[in-house]
Design a protein around this motif. Structure first.
Motif, PDB file in Angstrom:
ATOM      1  N   LEU A 194     -95.694  18.237  29.109  1.00  0.00           N
ATOM      2  CA  LEU A 194     -95.672  18.058  30.566  1.00  0.00           C
ATOM      3  C   LEU A 194     -94.911  19.167  31.296  1.00  0.00           C
ATOM      4  CD1 LEU A 194     -94.999  14.201  30.750  1.00  0.00           C
ATOM      5  CD2 LEU A 194     -97.192  15.396  30.860  1.00  0.00           C
ATOM      6  N   LEU A 195     -94.348  20.110  30.563  1.00  0.00           N
ATOM      7  CA  LEU A 195     -93.475  21.130  31.141  1.00  0.00           C
ATOM      8  C   LEU A 195     -94.207  21.966  32.195  1.00  0.00           C
ATOM      9  CD1 LEU A 195     -90.510  21.765  30.504  1.00  0.00           C
ATOM     10  CD2 LEU A 195     -91.307  23.623  29.047  1.00  0.00           C
ATOM     11  N   GLN A 196     -93.576  22.089  33.386  1.00  0.00           N
ATOM     12  CA  GLN A 196     -94.171  22.863  34.470  1.00  0.00           C
ATOM     13  C   GLN A 196     -93.298  24.037  34.913  1.00  0.00           C
ATOM     14  OE1 GLN A 196     -95.617  20.560  37.816  1.00  0.00           O
ATOM     15  NE2 GLN A 196     -95.911  18.750  36.533  1.00  0.00           N
ATOM     16  N   TYR A 197     -91.989  23.874  34.802  1.00  0.00           N
ATOM     17  CA  TYR A 197     -91.059  24.887  35.325  1.00  0.00           C
ATOM     18  C   TYR A 197     -89.947  25.122  34.308  1.00  0.00           C
ATOM     19  CZ  TYR A 197     -87.761  27.100  38.609  1.00  0.00           C
ATOM     20  OH  TYR A 197     -86.894  27.963  39.244  1.00  0.00           O
ATOM     21  N   VAL A 198     -89.768  26.390  33.898  1.00  0.00           N
ATOM     22  CA  VAL A 198     -88.697  26.766  32.966  1.00  0.00           C
ATOM     23  C   VAL A 198     -88.006  28.015  33.499  1.00  0.00           C
ATOM     24  CG1 VAL A 198     -88.116  27.586  30.659  1.00  0.00           C
ATOM     25  CG2 VAL A 198     -89.825  25.792  30.943  1.00  0.00           C
ATOM     26  N   SER A 199     -86.684  27.928  33.669  1.00  0.00           N
ATOM     27  CA  SER A 199     -85.908  29.092  34.098  1.00  0.00           C
ATOM     28  C   SER A 199     -84.727  29.290  33.154  1.00  0.00           C
ATOM     29  CB  SER A 199     -85.408  28.910  35.536  1.00  0.00           C
ATOM     30  OG  SER A 199     -84.697  30.068  35.949  1.00  0.00           O
ATOM     31  N   LEU A 200     -84.764  30.392  32.404  1.00  0.00           N
ATOM     32  CA  LEU A 200     -83.698  30.765  31.471  1.00  0.00           C
ATOM     33  C   LEU A 200     -82.982  32.028  31.933  1.00  0.00           C
ATOM     34  CD1 LEU A 200     -85.702  30.375  28.108  1.00  0.00           C
ATOM     35  CD2 LEU A 200     -84.392  28.613  29.316  1.00  0.00           C
ATOM     36  N   GLY A 201     -83.249  32.470  33.140  1.00  0.00           N
ATOM     37  CA  GLY A 201     -82.753  33.762  33.617  1.00  0.00           C
ATOM     38  C   GLY A 201     -81.244  33.826  33.742  1.00  0.00           C
ATOM     39  N   ASP A 202     -80.723  35.054  33.742  1.00  0.00           N
ATOM     40  CA  ASP A 202     -79.294  35.324  33.935  1.00  0.00           C
ATOM     41  C   ASP A 202     -78.440  34.636  32.868  1.00  0.00           C
ATOM     42  OD1 ASP A 202     -78.929  36.869  36.651  1.00  0.00           O
ATOM     43  OD2 ASP A 202     -80.444  35.340  37.025  1.00  0.00           O
ATOM     44  N   ASN A 203     -78.781  34.877  31.618  1.00  0.00           N
ATOM     45  CA  ASN A 203     -77.991  34.404  30.494  1.00  0.00           C
ATOM     46  C   ASN A 203     -77.836  35.541  29.489  1.00  0.00           C
ATOM     47  OD1 ASN A 203     -77.270  31.389  30.645  1.00  0.00           O
ATOM     48  ND2 ASN A 203     -79.406  31.402  31.335  1.00  0.00           N
ATOM     49  N   GLN A 204     -77.503  35.202  28.259  1.00  0.00           N
ATOM     50  CA  GLN A 204     -77.303  36.211  27.213  1.00  0.00           C
ATOM     51  C   GLN A 204     -78.210  35.942  26.014  1.00  0.00           C
ATOM     52  OE1 GLN A 204     -75.207  38.770  27.807  1.00  0.00           O
ATOM     53  NE2 GLN A 204     -74.680  37.888  29.795  1.00  0.00           N
ATOM     54  N   PHE A 205     -79.386  35.376  26.262  1.00  0.00           N
ATOM     55  CA  PHE A 205     -80.326  35.119  25.171  1.00  0.00           C
ATOM     56  C   PHE A 205     -80.781  36.446  24.547  1.00  0.00           C
ATOM     57  CE2 PHE A 205     -81.069  31.258  27.847  1.00  0.00           C
ATOM     58  CZ  PHE A 205     -80.654  30.320  26.916  1.00  0.00           C
ATOM     59  N   THR A 206     -81.037  36.428  23.261  1.00  0.00           N
ATOM     60  CA  THR A 206     -81.419  37.650  22.540  1.00  0.00           C
ATOM     61  C   THR A 206     -82.659  37.401  21.685  1.00  0.00           C
ATOM     62  OG1 THR A 206     -79.913  37.045  20.739  1.00  0.00           O
ATOM     63  CG2 THR A 206     -79.049  38.506  22.450  1.00  0.00           C
ATOM     64  N   GLY A 207     -83.162  38.506  21.125  1.00  0.00           N
ATOM     65  CA  GLY A 207     -84.292  38.422  20.208  1.00  0.00           C
ATOM     66  C   GLY A 207     -85.631  38.435  20.913  1.00  0.00           C
ATOM     67  N   PRO A 208     -86.708  38.299  20.160  1.00  0.00           N
ATOM     68  CA  PRO A 208     -88.052  38.359  20.740  1.00  0.00           C
ATOM     69  C   PRO A 208     -88.420  37.062  21.464  1.00  0.00           C
ATOM     70  CG  PRO A 208     -88.188  37.939  18.394  1.00  0.00           C
ATOM     71  CD  PRO A 208     -86.742  38.176  18.686  1.00  0.00           C
ATOM     72  N   VAL A 209     -89.353  37.194  22.394  1.00  0.00           N
ATOM     73  CA  VAL A 209     -89.935  36.039  23.075  1.00  0.00           C
ATOM     74  C   VAL A 209     -91.115  35.571  22.235  1.00  0.00           C
ATOM     75  CG1 VAL A 209     -91.087  35.231  25.166  1.00  0.00           C
ATOM     76  CG2 VAL A 209     -89.199  36.871  25.329  1.00  0.00           C
ATOM     77  N   GLU A 210     -91.048  34.333  21.759  1.00  0.00           N
ATOM     78  CA  GLU A 210     -92.078  33.822  20.853  1.00  0.00           C
ATOM     79  C   GLU A 210     -92.538  32.439  21.304  1.00  0.00           C
ATOM     80  OE1 GLU A 210     -91.030  35.456  16.500  1.00  0.00           O
ATOM     81  OE2 GLU A 210     -89.476  34.160  17.345  1.00  0.00           O
ATOM     82  N   PHE A 211     -93.829  32.239  21.298  1.00  0.00           N
ATOM     83  CA  PHE A 211     -94.388  30.924  21.610  1.00  0.00           C
ATOM     84  C   PHE A 211     -95.123  30.414  20.368  1.00  0.00           C
ATOM     85  CE2 PHE A 211     -94.357  33.357  25.618  1.00  0.00           C
ATOM     86  CZ  PHE A 211     -93.491  32.559  26.347  1.00  0.00           C
ATOM     87  N   VAL A 212     -94.569  29.368  19.768  1.00  0.00           N
ATOM     88  CA  VAL A 212     -95.139  28.799  18.546  1.00  0.00           C
ATOM     89  C   VAL A 212     -95.436  27.324  18.806  1.00  0.00           C
ATOM     90  CG1 VAL A 212     -94.783  28.370  16.091  1.00  0.00           C
ATOM     91  CG2 VAL A 212     -93.780  30.402  17.163  1.00  0.00           C
ATOM     92  N   ASN A 213     -96.609  26.875  18.393  1.00  0.00           N
ATOM     93  CA  ASN A 213     -97.004  25.475  18.583  1.00  0.00           C
ATOM     94  C   ASN A 213     -96.835  25.034  20.035  1.00  0.00           C
ATOM     95  OD1 ASN A 213     -97.517  25.200  15.791  1.00  0.00           O
ATOM     96  ND2 ASN A 213     -95.342  24.765  15.405  1.00  0.00           N
ATOM     97  N   THR A 214     -97.308  25.846  20.928  1.00  0.00           N
ATOM     98  CA  THR A 214     -97.149  25.543  22.353  1.00  0.00           C
ATOM     99  C   THR A 214     -98.097  24.438  22.775  1.00  0.00           C
ATOM    100  OG1 THR A 214     -98.727  27.275  22.910  1.00  0.00           O
ATOM    101  CG2 THR A 214     -96.408  27.878  22.895  1.00  0.00           C
TER     102      THR A 214
END
Length: 718
Positions: A204-224
């Motif tokens: 049901l996810l419609q809005y995701v905001s992870l901005g302005d943090n210190q996340f690292t590594g590749p952006v990966e979408f698995v079993n979306t």
């Protein structure tokens, strides 16, 4: 410079729809009174905090003798009288939520909004006891630490906002349990760890905001499974690697923000499958190659600060409204396809390798434009006279090109204009005095061109009522300035304080784009880039021309002036004492003129004046003994044969060895650069600190790096 506000057009709409449905399904208590146990819990809860009634006037409605279901911020179940919603946002609670808080006794809560409450400390694990919660907003507080494991119990949550806090942990490793989640915002924290892949298994996810943090590594979408995702915000993190091809699975995606990361490679062609995508923000990465043709159907596209070099040919209709391609490696002629964009609001092609002429067909798009920047390319030919219908244009920057010919008179129609910058071209024309009629013009920069003639026209009103910054240096302006010349420059007469900047808001649909005004000026011989121009900054630079006569008396009314540079002209007579009335002045350069008489003793009263230069004039008499003058360098007084008293200030005798003097002046130019950078960084309320830091830095540099020079020349250097 551009910042994005109100990330998603759907955010406000989503919240409004959610709340309206919520209120519709929950009838207001018209005949059922609030349960006494619920009332007592609410009163005990609010007593846990040092609530100030003067700032929280709503608290007066929380009266034990009244029905708590009618208290401000409280909603009850219409059938049983249980408290199911608390809307206490912007209530200054000024403390932490303890695990024993009475809040956690409200077992029937569905909706909890404690945003902007100045909550502190960690999130209590007891929050997991509110298992009926569907809406939780703890944003804009001072919460720290980690997200408690107990939060996983809140499986009914559809809305979770923790943005704008000080969280420093990782996100839960498995977030698939939040299977009802539609809105998730943890932006503007200090979360670390890898990309939360399990989050995107929530259907049901419609809005995701992870901005302005210190996340690292590749952006990966698995079993979306998030086929309803409309907004994805990943900007200002440390993500690296490629844009994944699997992003094309989010067919409902409307806005994608990945700016200011370390994303590499090219834009994947799979993005063409995202037919609903309107906003694409990929600036400040390491992307390269060709801009695909399918991107022209976007309404907003920001690709600045990458390594793009070309465009794929496109035959489809372009819908772009906001386009930022600055700081890339594009080359060749102006992209003529831009002439077909009828709704173009913002266009920035600056800092590329474009060449050739600016096409007259740009007039087709000019009517809707508010910002146009073509600076620092290799455009040549004339600046076309295409601004007849540019009534919305607020900023025009074509500086640092190879433009020539006349200055376009159609700019007189740009009644909304705030900034005009044509510096470092070869434009040859008289001073455009008619710009003085533009009611909002704040910044006018004509420097380093071939403008000529007088700055004053007897039969024309001066105007320039809103002018804050003017730089006409290094041209061929001549003539004199009458005593009343500055009398209509009203904004410069005012003293303002604060950290506000000259900006432009571009409104489109339900979104705002924020653009900061920027410019370059020379101060103390050093070219300085202002990425943001503060509203309280006032500057006049008439240097490097052939203006003669007296300095106009009306200059004394410009109380807000911070920088005044009249060097390299032929001004005569005494240095006017009224300059001491400019109490905000921080830099004064009167060098290379024909001033005579003495340096006014009153200048020492200008407590902010950190730099002054009187060299290469006809001055005589004693040098003022005040602190401000003593801090100046020897080069600020050179070539005034009648001046005396410098050796008393320095308590040393100058040795006028030409070789040593040349080396010293070169070192001073280097020092000026560092000093001005220190001042520029801290401009405004912090200017004193900036100058102090710069002074300490330079002092140490001189002590450790130039001992040999100081010991030989006996220079008077602070």
């Amino acid at each position: 410079m551009m910042m994005i506000l109100n990330h998603c057009y759907c955010v406000s709409g989503f919240i409004i729809i959610y709340l309206s449905l919520f209120n519709h399904t929950l009838a207001s208590p018209t005949f059922h009174l609030c349960r006494h146990d619920q009332r007592d819990v609410l009163l005990e809860f609010i007593d846990e905090f040092p609530v100030d009634e003067s700032t929280n006037t709503w608290i007066t409605s929380w009266d034990k003798s009244s029905d708590c279901c009618h208290w401000k911020g409280v909603t009850c179940d219409g059938k049983y009288g249980q408290v199911i919603s608390l809307e206490l946002n912007e209530t200054f609670l000024n403390s932490s939520l303890k695990s024993s808080s009475n809040l956690f006794k409200l077992k029937y809560l569905h909706h909890l909004n404690l945003s902007s409450c100045n909550l502190q400390g960690e999130i209590s694990s007891s929050l997991g006891n509110l298992s009926r919660l569907t809406f939780l907003d703890l944003s804009h507080n001072k919460l720290v630490g980690a997200i408690p494991v107990s939060l996983a119990k809140l499986t009914k949550l559809s809305y979770l906002s923790l943005n704008s806090n000080n969280f420093t942990s990782t996100l839960p490793s498995d977030m698939s349990g939040f299977h009802n989640l539609e809105y998730f915002d943890v932006s503007e924290n200090s979360f670390v760890g890898s990309f939360p892949k399990t989050l995107f298994s929530i259907p049901l996810l419609q809005y995701v905001s992870l901005g302005d943090n210190q996340f690292t590594g590749p952006v990966e979408f698995v079993n979306t499974s998030s086929s309803k995702l409309q907004f994805l915000g990943l900007s200002r993190n440390r993500f690296n690697g490629l844009i994944p091809e699997s992003i094309s699975k989010f067919l409902s995606l409307r806005q994608l923000y990945m700016s200011q990361n370390n994303i590499t490679g090219s834009i994947p062609r799979s993005i063409s499958k995202l037919v609903n995508l309107t906003d694409l923000h990929l600036s400040n990465n390491k992307l390269k190659g060709e801009v695909p043709s399918f991107l022209w159907r976007m309404t907003t596209m920001t690709l600045s600060h990458n390594h793009f070099s070309s465009f794929e040919n496109s035959s489809q209709e372009a819908l772009i409204q906001i386009l930022d391609l600055s700081y890339n490696s594009f080359q060749g002629p102006f992209p003529h396809g831009l002439c077909k964009l009828k709704g173009l609001r913002y266009l920035d092609l600056s800092n590329n390798l474009f060449n050739g002429s600016i096409p007259p067909c740009l007039s087709n798009s000019i009517a809707s434009l508010t910002e146009l920047s073509l600076r620092n390319n290799s455009f040549s030919g004339v600046l076309p006279d295409i601004f007849v219908n540019a009534t919305k244009l607020r900023s025009l920057d074509v500086s640092r090109n190879q433009l020539e010919g006349k200055f376009p008179k159609s700019l007189i129609n740009c009644k909304a204009m705030q900034l005009v910058n044509v510096e470092s071209n070869r434009i040859k024309d008289k001073f455009p005095y008619w710009l003085g009629s533009l009611p909002s013009l704040n910044v006018l920069i004509l420097r380093s061109n071939e403008f000529y003639g007088p700055l004053y026209h007897r039969h024309v009103s001066s105007g320039f009522h809103s002018l804050r910054v003017i730089d006409v240096s290094n041209n061929d302006f001549t003539g004199t300035l009458p005593p009343h010349y500055f009398s209509s420059w009203h904004v410069m007469t005012t003293l303002t304080e604060g950290n506000e900047y000259l900006v432009n808001f571009v409104r489109y649909y339900s979104r705002n784009l924020l653009m900061y005004r920027s410019m370059e000026m020379v101060n103390k011989g050093v070219e300085t880039r202002f990425e943001r121009i503060q509203k309280d900054f006032r500057a006049i630079d008439f240097s490097g021309n052939k203006i003669h006569g007296k300095v106009p008396e009306s200059l004394c009314f410009l109380k807000g002036l911070r920088l005044l540079n009249l060097s390299g002209n032929a001004f005569t007579s005494d240095i006017p004492r009224f300059l001491a009335n400019l109490t905000n002045l921080e830099a004064l350069d009167l060098s290379r003129n024909k001033f005579s008489g003495q340096i006014p003793q009153d200048f020492d009263e200008l407590s902010f004046l950190s730099y002054m230069n009187f060299s290469h004039n006809l001055l005589h008499g004693p040098v003022p003994r005040g602190t401000q003058v003593q801090r100046q360098k020897r080069s600020s007084f050179l070539d005034n044969p009648g001046l005396y008293g410098l050796e008393e200030i320095c308590q040393q005798i100058y040795t006028l060895n030409p070789t040593i003097q040349q080396v010293e002046e070169h070192s001073e130019r280097e020092e000026q650069m560092f000093s001005w950078l220190a001042a520029g960084i801290a401009y405004g309320p912090g200017v004193f600190c900036g100058l102090l830091i710069g002074h300490i830095f330079l002092s140490h540099k001189k002590i450790f790096g130039r001992v040999f020079l100081l010991s030989i020349s006996k220079a008077c250097v602070v």
